[in-house]
Motif scaffolding. Structure first.
Motif, PDB file in Angstrom:
ATOM      1  N   GLU A 191      32.363  66.717  16.157  1.00 18.77           N
ATOM      2  CA  GLU A 191      33.096  66.749  17.422  1.00 18.77           C
ATOM      3  C   GLU A 191      32.321  66.060  18.541  1.00 18.77           C
ATOM      4  O   GLU A 191      32.909  65.658  19.546  1.00 18.77           O
ATOM      5  CB  GLU A 191      33.377  68.204  17.825  1.00 18.77           C
ATOM      6  N   ASN A 192      31.021  65.931  18.386  1.00 21.80           N
ATOM      7  CA  ASN A 192      30.198  65.388  19.467  1.00 21.80           C
ATOM      8  C   ASN A 192      29.426  64.131  19.063  1.00 21.80           C
ATOM      9  O   ASN A 192      28.347  63.844  19.586  1.00 21.80           O
ATOM     10  CB  ASN A 192      29.252  66.478  19.972  1.00 21.80           C
ATOM     11  N   SER A 193      30.010  63.383  18.135  1.00 17.83           N
ATOM     12  CA  SER A 193      29.578  62.021  17.825  1.00 17.83           C
ATOM     13  C   SER A 193      30.849  61.179  17.720  1.00 17.83           C
ATOM     14  O   SER A 193      31.950  61.733  17.662  1.00 17.83           O
ATOM     15  CB  SER A 193      28.760  61.977  16.529  1.00 17.83           C
ATOM     16  N   TYR A 227      37.414  69.033  20.115  1.00 12.33           N
ATOM     17  CA  TYR A 227      38.508  68.123  20.456  1.00 12.33           C
ATOM     18  C   TYR A 227      39.675  68.230  19.489  1.00 12.33           C
ATOM     19  O   TYR A 227      40.765  67.755  19.795  1.00 12.33           O
ATOM     20  CB  TYR A 227      37.989  66.678  20.498  1.00 12.33           C
ATOM     21  N   ILE A 239      24.605  65.613  25.281  1.00 13.28           N
ATOM     22  CA  ILE A 239      25.887  65.316  24.660  1.00 13.28           C
ATOM     23  C   ILE A 239      26.967  66.302  25.085  1.00 13.28           C
ATOM     24  O   ILE A 239      28.059  65.912  25.517  1.00 13.28           O
ATOM     25  CB  ILE A 239      25.759  65.322  23.124  1.00 13.28           C
ATOM     26  N   ILE A 240      26.690  67.583  24.976  1.00  7.12           N
ATOM     27  CA  ILE A 240      27.728  68.597  25.186  1.00  7.12           C
ATOM     28  C   ILE A 240      27.899  68.958  26.656  1.00  7.12           C
ATOM     29  O   ILE A 240      28.981  69.340  27.086  1.00  7.12           O
ATOM     30  CB  ILE A 240      27.430  69.838  24.323  1.00  7.12           C
ATOM     31  N   ASN A 279      40.461  63.757  23.243  1.00  4.70           N
ATOM     32  CA  ASN A 279      39.371  62.867  22.874  1.00  4.70           C
ATOM     33  C   ASN A 279      39.473  61.498  23.532  1.00  4.70           C
ATOM     34  O   ASN A 279      38.464  60.793  23.656  1.00  4.70           O
ATOM     35  CB  ASN A 279      39.322  62.705  21.348  1.00  4.70           C
ATOM     36  N   ASP A 326      21.234  71.251  21.741  1.00  7.38           N
ATOM     37  CA  ASP A 326      21.307  70.239  22.807  1.00  7.38           C
ATOM     38  C   ASP A 326      20.942  70.923  24.119  1.00  7.38           C
ATOM     39  O   ASP A 326      21.711  70.942  25.074  1.00  7.38           O
ATOM     40  CB  ASP A 326      22.708  69.637  22.870  1.00  7.38           C
ATOM     41  N   TYR A 368      23.579  73.582  16.190  1.00  2.00           N
ATOM     42  CA  TYR A 368      23.554  72.444  17.113  1.00  2.00           C
ATOM     43  C   TYR A 368      22.654  72.792  18.282  1.00  2.00           C
ATOM     44  O   TYR A 368      22.865  73.793  18.980  1.00  2.00           O
ATOM     45  CB  TYR A 368      24.955  72.118  17.607  1.00  2.00           C
ATOM     46  N   PHE A 392      33.627  71.873  23.905  1.00  6.82           N
ATOM     47  CA  PHE A 392      32.892  70.943  23.047  1.00  6.82           C
ATOM     48  C   PHE A 392      33.656  70.650  21.757  1.00  6.82           C
ATOM     49  O   PHE A 392      33.117  70.019  20.847  1.00  6.82           O
ATOM     50  CB  PHE A 392      31.482  71.484  22.732  1.00  6.82           C
TER      51      PHE A 392
END
Length: 378
Positions: A167-169, A71, A318-319, A110, A313, A311, A69
């Motif tokens: 990292e996740n947007s 990048y 997302i992850i 990415n 989720d 975080y 998760f």
């Protein structure tokens, strides 16, 4: 390979010719970027290189990659380049354009889903000012994302590594955007039609456009308030799963001795399109992430910084890890060796509610790492 060759060539030329000018990035570390402006042309050359070494103490010694998760700084126990780019920018009173070519492990991971020809494009866009009296611009192309207070350029961030929410947007967006900045510089309003959630190439089967926005208010140089949003989808039209995402943050006293960033992301996505007895099963999945980052200026050349984040989720929107609920802690130190050379070191610990991290003894609930980097801007 041709794009990589061009980028390296530009970097070589620039390193021997450019002069230094101050970096005006609001949340930048104590460094200076450098730019060479070509006389009477409106052209400017700049570049950036960040080398790093990351040591994951939890993962097996033979593991070459860190958590999936992340990048940035993902290679484990090896010296590598996270991001290097050469940028050519053109600016006039009514026209502007940018082209930046990149290499590094950030681009490798990415941009993995993008077409080969565009994987080495960090930025490529053109814009025109629509008004003679107002600061109103129409731009089109590939952009660094306006969502969030962190970017892929480490020197512009308060911490060496990125937060889980960053990292996740989206790190980058492609499309057309309209940007207005008020005459006093306190308000910025942006609207953008994009090819999707961090996509240059649209997701196969997705026929529409997505939309993002930004409203930023800077009442003084000691406070920035921001709301950014995304409305669209990251899946084919047949699944009918609309995503709505919000990013909020406040940057407090960024140029002072002590500063704080408060951030919060929250998003929803429709559940998969399934009919039961002729009716659609309604409902939404939700993910969210709060983060607090603080830094203290210990000298004219150095900062210490700390971060606490969470975080959630658990539905793997997302992850992609079912039940993902993870807390992160980091502590870092930054030292500006030269005005345009920044050395950083950071220790980070992740703690998950379920075992998700690879270790020598199977899966672990915790992960510990140490990362160092040397970033040069020119």
């Amino acid at each position: 390979m041709k794009l990589i060759f061009v980028a390296v060539s530009l970097l070589t030329v620039m390193s021997s010719t450019i002069a230094q000018t101050p970096d005006t990035t609001l949340v930048s570390a104590p460094t200076q970027a450098a730019t060479q402006v070509m006389p009477n042309s409106g052209l400017a050359l700049s570049g950036y290189v960040e080398a790093y070494y990351s040591h994951d103490f939890t993962a097996p010694k033979t593991a070459q990659e860190r958590s999936g998760f992340t990048y940035n700084h993902r290679r484990n126990r090896e010296v590598n380049i996270n991001l290097a780019f050469a940028k050519l920018a053109y600016t006039s009173e009514r026209v502007r354009g940018n082209l930046a070519l990149q290499v590094g492990t950030y681009a490798q991971y990415n941009y993995a889903a993008e077409q080969e020809l565009v994987k080495n494009i960090f930025e490529a866009n053109a814009g025109v000012k629509l008004s003679k009296t107002k600061d109103l611009w129409l731009d089109a192309g590939i952009f660094a994302s306006h969502i969030g207070f962190e970017s892929a350029i480490s020197k512009d961030c308060w911490t060496l590594s990125r937060s889980i929410l960053a990292e996740n947007s989206p790190y980058y967006l492609s499309g057309v955007k309209l940007t207005y900045t008020s005459a006093n510089g306190k308000w910025t309003v942006l609207g953008m039609a994009t090819n999707g959630w961090q996509h240059i190439k649209k997701v196969d089967g997705y026929g529409g456009m997505s939309f993002t926005s930004q409203v930023q208010y800077r009442p003084s140089d000691k406070l920035t308030l921001n709301w950014s949003s995304f409305l669209g989808s990251d899946l084919p039209d047949s699944l009918k799963q609309t995503r709505f995402f919000n990013n909020f943050y406040a940057i407090i006293n960024p140029q002072g001795r002590f500063g704080v960033i408060l951030g919060f992301d929250v998003g929803t996505e429709q559940k998969p399109f399934v009919r039961l007895a002729g009716e659609r099963i309604a409902g939404y999945y939700t993910w969210y992430s709060p983060v607090v980052i603080a830094r203290y200026k210990t000298s004219d050349k150095s900062y210490v910084n700390g971060r606490v984040e969470y975080y959630d989720d658990k539905n793997a929107v997302i992850i992609g890890i079912p039940g993902f609920q993870t807390t992160g802690y980091s502590l870092g130190y930054d030292y500006a060796i030269l005005p345009n050379a920044l050395f950083r070191v950071e220790g980070k610990v992740y703690s998950s509610q379920t075992p998700i991290f690879e270790s020598s003894n199977g899966l672990s609930r915790t992960n510990t790492s140490l990362t160092t980097s040397l970033a040069i801007s020119f």
